[in-house]
Enzyme design. Structure first.
Site, PDB file in Angstrom:
ATOM      1  N   LYS A  21      -4.075 -10.456  -6.419  1.00 44.01           N
ATOM      2  CA  LYS A  21      -5.345 -10.593  -5.687  1.00 44.01           C
ATOM      3  C   LYS A  21      -6.435  -9.708  -6.313  1.00 44.01           C
ATOM      4  O   LYS A  21      -6.137  -8.583  -6.710  1.00 44.01           O
ATOM      5  CB  LYS A  21      -5.119 -10.165  -4.224  1.00 44.01           C
ATOM      6  CG  LYS A  21      -6.271 -10.481  -3.299  1.00 44.01           C
ATOM      7  CD  LYS A  21      -6.075  -9.868  -1.908  1.00 44.01           C
ATOM      8  CE  LYS A  21      -6.583  -8.452  -1.843  1.00 44.01           C
ATOM      9  NZ  LYS A  21      -6.903  -7.946  -0.500  1.00 44.01           N
ATOM     10  N   LYS A  32       0.831  -1.215   0.000  1.00 49.17           N
ATOM     11  CA  LYS A  32       0.000   0.000   0.000  1.00 49.17           C
ATOM     12  C   LYS A  32       0.858   1.255   0.000  1.00 49.17           C
ATOM     13  O   LYS A  32       0.489   2.270  -0.585  1.00 49.17           O
ATOM     14  CB  LYS A  32      -0.955   0.014   1.203  1.00 49.17           C
ATOM     15  CG  LYS A  32      -2.000  -1.079   1.132  1.00 49.17           C
ATOM     16  CD  LYS A  32      -3.404  -0.561   0.951  1.00 49.17           C
ATOM     17  CE  LYS A  32      -4.233  -1.646   0.299  1.00 49.17           C
ATOM     18  NZ  LYS A  32      -5.574  -1.776   0.650  1.00 49.17           N
ATOM     19  N   LYS A  75     -10.926  -4.568  -4.506  1.00 48.77           N
ATOM     20  CA  LYS A  75     -12.027  -3.647  -4.780  1.00 48.77           C
ATOM     21  C   LYS A  75     -11.527  -2.296  -5.270  1.00 48.77           C
ATOM     22  O   LYS A  75     -12.272  -1.544  -5.867  1.00 48.77           O
ATOM     23  CB  LYS A  75     -12.944  -3.493  -3.566  1.00 48.77           C
ATOM     24  CG  LYS A  75     -12.297  -3.012  -2.278  1.00 48.77           C
ATOM     25  CD  LYS A  75     -13.389  -2.710  -1.257  1.00 48.77           C
ATOM     26  CE  LYS A  75     -13.221  -3.299   0.118  1.00 48.77           C
ATOM     27  NZ  LYS A  75     -12.013  -2.935   0.846  1.00 48.77           N
TER      28      LYS A  75
HETATM   29  P1  ATP Z   1      -8.549  -3.679  -1.024  1.00 47.31           P
HETATM   30  O1  ATP Z   1      -9.083  -4.753  -1.910  1.00 47.31           O
HETATM   31  O2  ATP Z   1      -9.337  -2.416  -1.128  1.00 47.31           O
HETATM   32  O3  ATP Z   1      -7.090  -3.519  -1.119  1.00 47.31           O
HETATM   33  P2  ATP Z   1      -9.176  -5.516   0.945  1.00 47.31           P
HETATM   34  O4  ATP Z   1     -10.364  -5.895   0.173  1.00 47.31           O
HETATM   35  O5  ATP Z   1      -8.031  -6.446   1.001  1.00 47.31           O
HETATM   36  O6  ATP Z   1      -8.763  -4.102   0.473  1.00 47.31           O
HETATM   37  P3  ATP Z   1     -10.898  -5.514   3.186  1.00 47.31           P
HETATM   38  O7  ATP Z   1     -11.994  -4.926   2.434  1.00 47.31           O
HETATM   39  O8  ATP Z   1     -10.797  -5.018   4.568  1.00 47.31           O
HETATM   40  O9  ATP Z   1      -9.542  -5.247   2.468  1.00 47.31           O
HETATM   41  O10 ATP Z   1     -10.987  -7.109   3.174  1.00 47.31           O
HETATM   42  C1  ATP Z   1     -11.819  -7.749   4.076  1.00 47.31           C
HETATM   43  C2  ATP Z   1     -11.727  -9.246   4.045  1.00 47.31           C
HETATM   44  O11 ATP Z   1     -11.950  -9.773   2.747  1.00 47.31           O
HETATM   45  C3  ATP Z   1     -10.378  -9.774   4.502  1.00 47.31           C
HETATM   46  O12 ATP Z   1     -10.583 -10.912   5.311  1.00 47.31           O
HETATM   47  C4  ATP Z   1      -9.705 -10.141   3.217  1.00 47.31           C
HETATM   48  O13 ATP Z   1      -8.731 -11.146   3.395  1.00 47.31           O
HETATM   49  C5  ATP Z   1     -10.884 -10.642   2.398  1.00 47.31           C
HETATM   50  N1  ATP Z   1     -10.594 -10.497   0.966  1.00 47.31           N
HETATM   51  C6  ATP Z   1     -10.470  -9.337   0.273  1.00 47.31           C
HETATM   52  N2  ATP Z   1     -10.194  -9.591  -1.027  1.00 47.31           N
HETATM   53  C7  ATP Z   1     -10.142 -10.945  -1.142  1.00 47.31           C
HETATM   54  C8  ATP Z   1      -9.880 -11.835  -2.248  1.00 47.31           C
HETATM   55  N3  ATP Z   1      -9.601 -11.369  -3.459  1.00 47.31           N
HETATM   56  N4  ATP Z   1      -9.918 -13.170  -2.012  1.00 47.31           N
HETATM   57  C9  ATP Z   1     -10.203 -13.663  -0.781  1.00 47.31           C
HETATM   58  N5  ATP Z   1     -10.436 -12.873   0.298  1.00 47.31           N
HETATM   59  C10 ATP Z   1     -10.409 -11.534   0.122  1.00 47.31           C
END
Ligand code: ATP
Ligand code: LTN
Length: 346
Positions: A196, A114, A199
């Site tokens: 990954k 980040k 969002k």
């Molecule tokens: P960003 O995607 O904005 O960088 P993030 O999605 O990783 O942020 P959060 O929104 O807080 O952060 O994620 C919340 C939960 O969703 C966490 O447990 C994270 O591990 C899970 N998660 C997020 N994206 C994925 C993915 N692509 N696959 C599996 N689990 C995910």
């Protein structure tokens, strides 16, 4: 009555939720809520570690809570709340921050990624992010934390901080375990399947949102990048693109990976994509419909969050009081006990 093990988890309201949030987090929250005492929060304090528009943040906080419900989180079984409604999260963060080494935070993969993404806004909050997450978890004495694979390192830090505190001040915190699902712990980008799905990806075609329309789902799946080769065989390393689509097919249909390989033996990538798009549309339909219904039920959502905050706060206060006592903070005296009257009485 037998005490159920406690769960805490959260998702940031920093964008629209994706199918990755469903497989990594929400689906497991729903599966565990009848056997555990669950606290699920919208992590708005975490979200401001990168810039957010204030109006949008407020709106997304409510939308994120609505999606928790639409995905099956039941407010009669689980406690739903907004992180910033519970000031104890920040109070415990400070105490834990004073036990955390700079090196421990700078080693975190998410911080490195980040801070590279937001090179002009590498703020102290982004650095301290995992300490706030540790406070979230430890305040509720969570036994289990259902998260995606990317959060494993933050859980390790949480465990270390809990043990450090307990060693220094005596037993206060339970040591939490991560719950990382065997399948779907890391859904990959549809455009770069070694990354990954996120969002905040600027390329919309890379991300499948839980609220996508049928047309958007068909388009995104059709355009998903697959690997060279033609066989539909699961191999994360050699064939990350098709393997990712197979995981999504598993999520949408409940079929196992060997069953999927069998179903598509002799078929091509286009066949899997076509079946997957239709399966996802059917699978996501009830979630989207319930989400749309909740859009018109703002008062209901607010009341769920208010009840949740009340319940969460009473648990958080118990832990924080114990922590303050162990650390050696002088408790404020009750005014009457030291001969003071309240201003209204005087
Ligand atoms: P960003 O995607 O904005 O960088 P993030 O999605 O990783 O942020 P959060 O929104 O807080 O952060 O994620 C919340 C939960 O969703 C966490 O447990 C994270 O591990 C899970 N998660 C997020 N994206 C994925 C993915 N692509 N696959 C599996 N689990 C995910
Ligand atoms: N950092 C997490 C979101 C999060 C969280 C938590 C998850 C904040 N606090 C407590 C589990 C427990 C992320 O996925 N980015």
């Amino acid at each position: 009555m037998e005490q159920r093990p406690t769960i805490l988890s959260g998702i940031q309201p920093s964008g629209r939720l994706t199918i990755g949030h469903y497989t990594g987090a929400l689906r497991n929250w729903v599966a565990l809520q009848s056997t555990h005492e669950c606290f699920f929060m919208v992590a708005d304090l975490h979200a401001i570690t990168v810039p957010q528009d204030p109006e949008e943040l407020r709106q997304r906080t409510l939308e994120t809570a609505a999606l928790f419900l639409a995905c099956g989180v039941d407010p009669n079984q689980s406690t739903l709340f907004v992180q910033s409604h519970i000031p104890e999260h920040l109070q415990l963060t400070w105490v834990l921050a004073c036990l955390t080494g700079m090196g421990e935070c700078s080693r975190m993969t998410q911080f490195k990624e980040k801070s590279a993404q937001h090179r002009h806004n590498v703020n102290v909050g982004l650095f301290a992010y995992p300490i706030l997450m540790a406070a979230d978890i430890l305040l509720y004495q969570a036994d289990l934390v259902p998260v995606g694979a990317d959060q494993k390192q933050h859980l390790e830090l949480t465990r270390n901080l809990a043990e450090r505190f307990n060693n220094r001040y005596g037993q206060v915190f339970r040591i939490p375990e991560p719950y990382i699902p065997p399948i779907g712990a890391k859904i990959m980008s549809l455009q770069e399947p070694t990354k990954k799905m996120s969002k905040s990806d600027p390329n919309e075609n890379a991300v499948l949102f839980l609220t996508d329309s049928a047309d958007a789902i068909r388009r995104k799946i059709r355009r998903a990048i697959t690997d060279s080769g033609r066989e539909i065989r699961y191999d994360e390393k050699q064939r990350p693109g098709i393997s990712n689509l197979m995981v999504l097919y598993h999520v949408a249909t409940g079929k196992s990976i060997p069953e999927i390989e069998q179903e598509f033996a002799g078929a091509g990538y286009a066949d899997l994509k076509a079946a997957l798009a239709e399966a996802l549309i059917e699978f996501l339909r009830p979630i989207r419909e319930e989400y749309e219904r909740l859009q018109n039920a703002k008062d209901y959502l607010l009341s769920v969050l208010a009840q949740g905050a009340e319940k969460a706060r009473s648990r958080a206060q118990q832990t924080l009081q114990l922590v303050y006592d162990r650390v050696g903070f002088l408790p404020p005296a009750v005014p009457e006990a030291v001969g003071l009257t309240t201003s209204r009485e005087s």
